[in-house]
Design an enzyme around this catalytic site. Structure first.
Site, short mmCIF file in Angstrom:
data_model
loop_
_atom_site.label_atom_id
_atom_site.label_comp_id
_atom_site.label_asym_id
_atom_site.label_seq_id
_atom_site.Cartn_x
_atom_site.Cartn_y
_atom_site.Cartn_z
N GLU A 32 -8.67 -12.29 -2.23
CA GLU A 32 -9.63 -11.48 -1.48
C GLU A 32 -11.03 -11.69 -2.04
O GLU A 32 -11.23 -11.69 -3.26
CB GLU A 32 -9.25 -10.01 -1.56
CG GLU A 32 -10.21 -9.10 -0.78
CD GLU A 32 -9.77 -7.66 -0.79
OE1 GLU A 32 -8.67 -7.38 -0.27
OE2 GLU A 32 -10.51 -6.82 -1.34
N ARG A 122 -8.04 1.56 8.14
CA ARG A 122 -8.77 2.71 8.65
C ARG A 122 -10.23 2.63 8.22
O ARG A 122 -11.14 2.82 9.02
CB ARG A 122 -8.15 4.01 8.12
CG ARG A 122 -8.73 5.28 8.75
CD ARG A 122 -8.51 6.50 7.88
NE ARG A 122 -9.39 6.52 6.71
CZ ARG A 122 -9.41 7.50 5.83
NH1 ARG A 122 -8.60 8.54 5.96
NH2 ARG A 122 -10.25 7.44 4.80
N GLY A 123 -10.45 2.33 6.95
CA GLY A 123 -11.80 2.23 6.41
C GLY A 123 -12.26 3.52 5.77
O GLY A 123 -11.72 4.60 6.01
#
Length: 313
Positions: A32, A122-123
């Site tokens: 990431e 979702r954030g």
């Protein structure tokens, strides 16, 4: 999920083998990154991608800031990875501060750019410390986002999982129910929030299995190069920081090279124990730095593609 005879045998071999020398290299990797804010950070990111690419990751993902604050930079970074490298690029996408139509438009742009994998989240609220609330006309949560993406294109979709439960959840059971909803909506796998001890992941894996979830659960690995920063992030995420970790980093504030070596040792030991417990896919939160992730992957037997173990030795 009970530990199998094969896993007990692997654990025994881990104790008997000469450190990491005989680890099979039968692992999958993913990495990431976050979108860079400056030219210098851009250079650092692409150096990291160039260093890690030869390890042949299943995919690399690029994060999306709170409230969609990095939307353009995330898209530019993911699109460039898809365009200029052989890597499978995965774009993070959140529900925050956008309508369904706006999010769908971003997803269409990713598909047009050749991106076939979305990490659906979702954030976090765009205002730090505020309570999350769905955007009027937006996707209510990650499960709804997954279902919406499924209607647009045949994306591969990853979602988040929380071994120590999401900080906003009412209970562990509610958190597992939410994970099941995301996977039932069409996600391919779940990637966990980082954690610091292997038992945390194994307990969670057992809980997931007991909840009737049989999807792939990939451990997220955060090499701890800055202990103070990781303590802050862990507190925000509800992640326990064991006292032994603090003792290992004590006195290293002004010794960055020593801190890096300690960080690599801790993360490599975590991964070796996960490997002994049957884990074969590791997702590294690189923080746009390659060295720690590369070293740990190397210890687990990963080699630059095209090199045999003998040639690499």
């Amino acid at each position: 999920m009970s530990i199998s005879v094969n896993q007990l045998e692997e654990a025994r071999r881990a104790l008997d083998a000469p450190l990491y020398a005989d680890v099979g290299g039968d692992i999958a990797l993913s990495f990431e990154f976050f979108p860079p804010k400056t030219d210098k950070m851009e250079e650092q990111l692409w150096d990291a991608i160039a260093t890690l690419s030869p390890l042949g990751p299943r995919f690399v993902s690029v994060t999306y800031g709170a409230g969609g604050t990095t939307r353009e930079r995330t898209h530019a970074t993911v699109a460039r990875i898809a365009r200029e490298t052989p890597l499978a690029a995965a774009a993070h996408l959140t529900c925050v501060d956008a309508t369904c139509g706006e999010i769908d438009a971003v997803a269409h742009e990713y598909w047009a750019a050749g991106v076939r994998h979305i990490v659906a989240l979702r954030g976090d609220p765009s205002v730090a410390g505020s309570k999350y609330a769905p955007h009027p006309g937006g996707y209510e949560n990650a499960a709804a986002l997954v279902a919406g993406l499924r209607k647009l294109h045949p994306f591969e979709i990853s979602v988040a999982a929380y071994p120590e439960a999401h900080p906003d959840t009412a209970s562990k059971a509610a958190d597992l129910d939410n994970l099941k909803r995301k996977l039932d909506a069409g996600a391919s796998r779940a990637i966990t929030q980082f954690f610091h001890e292997p038992e945390t992941f194994f307990r969670f894996r057992d809980e997931v299995a007991a909840a009737g979830i049989d999807a792939e659960i990939v451990p997220g690995i955060m090499p701890v190069s800055n202990f103070a920063a990781v303590k802050r992030m862990s507190a925000m995420c509800g992640t326990d920081v064991p006292s032994w970790m603090g003792r290992l980093f004590e006195g290293l504030d002004d010794l960055p090279a020593a801190r890096q070596l300690v960080a690599a040792t801790i993360a490599a030991e975590l991964c070796r124990k996960l490997y002994a417990g049957g884990v074969r896919h590791f997702h590294f939160y690189t923080l746009n730095r390659a060295e720690l992730s590369y070293a740990i992957a190397h210890l687990l037997g990963a080699r630059a593609q095209g090199l045999t173990q003998e040639a690499a030795a």
